[in-house]
Scaffold this motif. Structure first.
Motif, PDB file in Angstrom:
ATOM      1  N   ASP B  76       0.820  -1.214   0.000  1.00 43.16           N
ATOM      2  CA  ASP B  76       0.000   0.000   0.000  1.00 43.16           C
ATOM      3  C   ASP B  76       0.854   1.263   0.000  1.00 43.16           C
ATOM      4  O   ASP B  76       0.635   2.190   0.795  1.00 43.16           O
ATOM      5  CB  ASP B  76      -0.986  -0.001   1.177  1.00 43.16           C
ATOM      6  CG  ASP B  76      -2.104   1.026   0.954  1.00 43.16           C
ATOM      7  OD1 ASP B  76      -2.338   1.415  -0.207  1.00 43.16           O
ATOM      8  OD2 ASP B  76      -2.721   1.444   1.957  1.00 43.16           O
ATOM      9  N   ILE B  77       1.829   1.308  -0.878  1.00 42.34           N
ATOM     10  CA  ILE B  77       2.643   2.515  -1.065  1.00 42.34           C
ATOM     11  C   ILE B  77       2.642   2.882  -2.546  1.00 42.34           C
ATOM     12  O   ILE B  77       2.447   2.019  -3.405  1.00 42.34           O
ATOM     13  CB  ILE B  77       4.102   2.330  -0.583  1.00 42.34           C
ATOM     14  CG1 ILE B  77       4.770   1.123  -1.262  1.00 42.34           C
ATOM     15  CG2 ILE B  77       4.149   2.210   0.942  1.00 42.34           C
ATOM     16  CD1 ILE B  77       6.247   0.974  -0.932  1.00 42.34           C
ATOM     17  N   PRO B  78       2.855   4.169  -2.845  1.00 37.02           N
ATOM     18  CA  PRO B  78       2.823   4.579  -4.261  1.00 37.02           C
ATOM     19  C   PRO B  78       3.959   3.960  -5.065  1.00 37.02           C
ATOM     20  O   PRO B  78       5.065   3.765  -4.570  1.00 37.02           O
ATOM     21  CB  PRO B  78       3.006   6.104  -4.191  1.00 37.02           C
ATOM     22  CG  PRO B  78       2.656   6.501  -2.798  1.00 37.02           C
ATOM     23  CD  PRO B  78       3.012   5.325  -1.938  1.00 37.02           C
ATOM     24  N   GLU B 110      -7.743  -3.633  -7.361  1.00 37.72           N
ATOM     25  CA  GLU B 110      -8.421  -2.394  -7.747  1.00 37.72           C
ATOM     26  C   GLU B 110      -7.638  -1.232  -7.158  1.00 37.72           C
ATOM     27  O   GLU B 110      -7.378  -1.199  -5.954  1.00 37.72           O
ATOM     28  CB  GLU B 110      -9.860  -2.376  -7.233  1.00 37.72           C
ATOM     29  CG  GLU B 110     -10.621  -1.167  -7.768  1.00 37.72           C
ATOM     30  CD  GLU B 110     -12.064  -1.129  -7.267  1.00 37.72           C
ATOM     31  OE1 GLU B 110     -12.865  -1.989  -7.678  1.00 37.72           O
ATOM     32  OE2 GLU B 110     -12.365  -0.232  -6.455  1.00 37.72           O
ATOM     33  N   PHE B 111      -7.236  -0.326  -8.012  1.00 39.87           N
ATOM     34  CA  PHE B 111      -6.479   0.837  -7.538  1.00 39.87           C
ATOM     35  C   PHE B 111      -6.604   1.963  -8.563  1.00 39.87           C
ATOM     36  O   PHE B 111      -7.172   1.781  -9.638  1.00 39.87           O
ATOM     37  CB  PHE B 111      -5.007   0.470  -7.290  1.00 39.87           C
ATOM     38  CG  PHE B 111      -4.282  -0.097  -8.492  1.00 39.87           C
ATOM     39  CD1 PHE B 111      -3.630   0.745  -9.385  1.00 39.87           C
ATOM     40  CD2 PHE B 111      -4.248  -1.474  -8.726  1.00 39.87           C
ATOM     41  CE1 PHE B 111      -2.961   0.224 -10.486  1.00 39.87           C
ATOM     42  CE2 PHE B 111      -3.579  -1.998  -9.819  1.00 39.87           C
ATOM     43  CZ  PHE B 111      -2.931  -1.145 -10.708  1.00 39.87           C
ATOM     44  N   ASP B 172      -2.547   5.721  -6.927  1.00 36.11           N
ATOM     45  CA  ASP B 172      -1.714   4.733  -6.219  1.00 36.11           C
ATOM     46  C   ASP B 172      -0.493   4.378  -7.057  1.00 36.11           C
ATOM     47  O   ASP B 172       0.572   4.092  -6.529  1.00 36.11           O
ATOM     48  CB  ASP B 172      -2.514   3.451  -5.970  1.00 36.11           C
ATOM     49  CG  ASP B 172      -3.766   3.721  -5.152  1.00 36.11           C
ATOM     50  OD1 ASP B 172      -3.623   4.219  -4.026  1.00 36.11           O
ATOM     51  OD2 ASP B 172      -4.870   3.448  -5.658  1.00 36.11           O
ATOM     52  N   VAL B 173      -0.714   4.337  -8.363  1.00 34.47           N
ATOM     53  CA  VAL B 173       0.367   4.059  -9.322  1.00 34.47           C
ATOM     54  C   VAL B 173       0.406   5.246 -10.278  1.00 34.47           C
ATOM     55  O   VAL B 173      -0.621   5.616 -10.856  1.00 34.47           O
ATOM     56  CB  VAL B 173       0.100   2.753 -10.103  1.00 34.47           C
ATOM     57  CG1 VAL B 173       1.106   2.581 -11.241  1.00 34.47           C
ATOM     58  CG2 VAL B 173       0.126   1.552  -9.155  1.00 34.47           C
ATOM     59  N   VAL B 174       1.560   5.865 -10.408  1.00 31.16           N
ATOM     60  CA  VAL B 174       1.704   6.991 -11.333  1.00 31.16           C
ATOM     61  C   VAL B 174       2.553   6.533 -12.517  1.00 31.16           C
ATOM     62  O   VAL B 174       3.667   6.032 -12.339  1.00 31.16           O
ATOM     63  CB  VAL B 174       2.386   8.198 -10.649  1.00 31.16           C
ATOM     64  CG1 VAL B 174       2.584   9.332 -11.667  1.00 31.16           C
ATOM     65  CG2 VAL B 174       1.568   8.676  -9.467  1.00 31.16           C
TER      66      VAL B 174
END
Lengths: 103, 455
Positions: B76-78, B110-111, B172-174
């Motif tokens: 749960d980190i970017p 799901e994010f 969450d994901v860039v």
């Protein structure tokens, strides 16, 4: 006299952007690096001569933290344009190998 | 004391990945985010121009991305991915985001994915020319409207702000288009108020992931620890080490000047830095200095189509040709091709002959252009169409095979072709057309940021 290739741990070249090639001459021994530095054998003029460039086209750095010398020169043409023979600039260091150092 | 930890990896663009165990070991340090750079101009202008990733296997890149996403979501980190798919244009961004969608579905995750578009319209750039906001870099010529209009694709190299904006919008994901490598890793530290000199230098040090560790072979993972007084880097792979030398040396890598590094927000100076070993795996750096720029600037990269490439490869063993007449014979070959081009009405084309075994690698800079007992020649033609390129390169090969020259004994053939067919069409050929920087008022204004829930 000793050649750079027998003193340095790494001698390499690579693109620095699309218009320059940069050559790194790296040592693993502080004593050897200092001896080469103090010999005065490595100068802008020496590298200009090795690549047949004018001194104004050559940037020469003494990088103490990396025990390294760096030389940045213009590419003959922008990286990857038609006719370029070394896209990464990775094989442009040969003229440096046999530069002689008086130690 | 404030402390921020994060992970930096390499191995996405080339599709070769990194040991999963290195990422897992890094996650045990409770990092705030994971970053990885996926782009470069080093492989030449093709990838930006053609809109392709350097690694030609979609499946290979997807597996590396899957490892990153599944671990980042589990922790749960970017996850911050910079310079999508080598070139960082819109097509590269879309290609990568589609991989993310597929992975989310396949992994039942799901994010929110944030996509940052770095591609620039021609009108944006021509307006900047008109307003005097463009500066040529590294000896490039001043940019003209014709340069812009002839470019296949132009990207702006983003600073750190679009990353934090995407995170603020819930990503969450860039996945970012073209980005400074440093921006990926300094975005969160700078937003959190860490010293920008240390943050920038740490980001610059760690941008290539495991490359600063020894042995440097293969992609790997580094842990960066940033405080208000120093930063530290450690390889998370227990089999790898770092030393003050290996860390300091990274300022040499692919940079013109080891003491000065220019970024959108200003310039990093490393001339007062100290590099100390904490132990044989961790190096501590102090003394990095950041000089904010008067104007915020975005580097621009563009590529233009220059034609279609075809090549032929051949060897020459005849000593008369190799040692006495090679340049004259090659000159007559290019003249014969010029004549053929003229009869066909082909006005713009280039022909290059690379003579391996003599001076192919360094050209006019070769200090020892003595040919070997045999030489290999690559004839490279770039012409307006794939058909004309193949035609001209075939003409060159046939001339080399059959043309007469003084004291010739080889009346049945002058050269050895290793391949049948003797010519190969390569692909579209590009050159870099834009290598400039543009001043902007707002770090975000040139980047469209969108978010999407996937999975």
């Amino acid at each position: 006299m000793t050649t750079l290739r027998s003193l340095a741990q790494v001698i390499r070249s690579k693109n620095a952007g699309i218009h320059y090639v940069t050559i790194d001459i790296m040592f693993d021994s502080p004593a050897t690096y200092q001896a080469v530095k103090e010999s005065g054998a490595l100068t802008t003029a020496v590298f200009a001569d090795a690549y047949e460039l004018s001194e104004s086209d050559v940037r020469f750095f003494e990088y103490d933290p990396g025990l390294a010398f760096k030389v940045t020169i213009p590419r003959t043409q922008s990286a990857g344009s038609p006719g370029d023979s070394d896209i990464y600039g990775a094989q442009q260091y040969a003229p440096v190998l046999d530069i002689e150092v008086p130690i | 004391m404030n402390e921020l930890r994060f992970l930096a990896l390499n191995g996405l663009m080339h599709g070769n990945g990194f040991p999963e165990s290195s990422l897992e070991a890094g996650l045990e340090a409770d990092p705030a985010f994971i970053g990885i750079d996926a782009g470069s101009t080093d492989g030449g202008p093709y990838y930006l121009g053609a809109g392709e990733n350097m690694h030609q296997s979609r499946a290979a890149a997807k597996e590396v991305l899957r490892t990153l996403i599944t671990h980042a979501r589990a922790a749960d980190i970017p996850l911050l991915v910079g310079s999508a798919a080598t070139g960082g244009g819109r097509v590269h961004l879309d290609w990568t985001v589609e991989l993310v969608r597929e992975i989310a579905t396949e992994e039942a995750l799901e994010f929110t994915v944030g996509a940052i578009d770095a591609e620039q319209s021609a009108s944006t750039i021509t307006q900047a020319i008109d307003e005097g906001r463009l500066e040529a870099l590294d000896g490039s010529k001043p940019l003209t409207r014709a340069d812009v209009e002839s470019s296949e694709r132009i990207v702006a190299v983003m600073g750190p702000e679009p990353y934090t904006e995407a995170l603020d919008r819930g990503a969450d994901v860039v996945i970012a288009g073209r980005s400074s490598d440093v921006s990926i890793f300094k975005a969160l530290p700078v937003e959190m108020g860490f010293d920008e000199g240390l943050a920038t230098h740490l980001a610059k040090t760690i941008e290539c992931g495991g490359q600063i560790a020894t042995p440097s072979t293969g992609g790997d993972c580094m842990l960066g620890v940033l405080t208000d007084e120093y930063f530290r880097v450690t390889p998370t792979n227990p089999e790898k080490t770092t030393s003050p030398l290996s860390v300091a040396s990274h300022m040499l890598y692919e940079s013109a000047d080891p003491f000065v590094f220019v970024e959108p927000r200003g310039t990093l100076h490393t001339d007062d830095c100290s590099y100390q070993a904490v132990d044989d795996r961790t190096v501590e750096v102090r003394g990095s200095r950041f000089e904010p720029a008067a104007e915020y600037t975005l580097k621009l990269e563009g590529a233009r189509l220059v034609g279609y490439r075809a090549i032929t490869v051949l060897g020459i063993r005849d000593p008369v040709l190799v040692h006495r007449q090679l340049d004259a014979f090659l000159d007559r070959t290019t003249a014969a091709v010029a004549k053929k081009a003229k009869t066909q009405g082909i006005q713009e084309y280039t022909i290059s002959t690379h003579v391996y075994g003599r001076d192919a690698v360094m050209g006019a800079r070769e200090p020892d252009p003595t040919p070997s007992h045999e030489v290999g020649v690559v004839v490279d033609v770039v012409a307006p169409t794939a058909d004309t390129a193949k035609g001209l390169v075939h003409h060159a090969g046939n001339y080399l095979l059959h043309a007469d020259y003084p004291n010739r004994t080889s009346t049945a053939g002058n050269v050895a072709f290793p391949l049948s067919p003797q010519d190969a069409a390569i692909d579209r050929a590009y050159e870099f057309s834009v290598w400039h920087r543009m001043s902007v008022e707002d770090p975000l204004e040139r980047f469209d940021i969108s978010t999407e829930v996937v999975g």
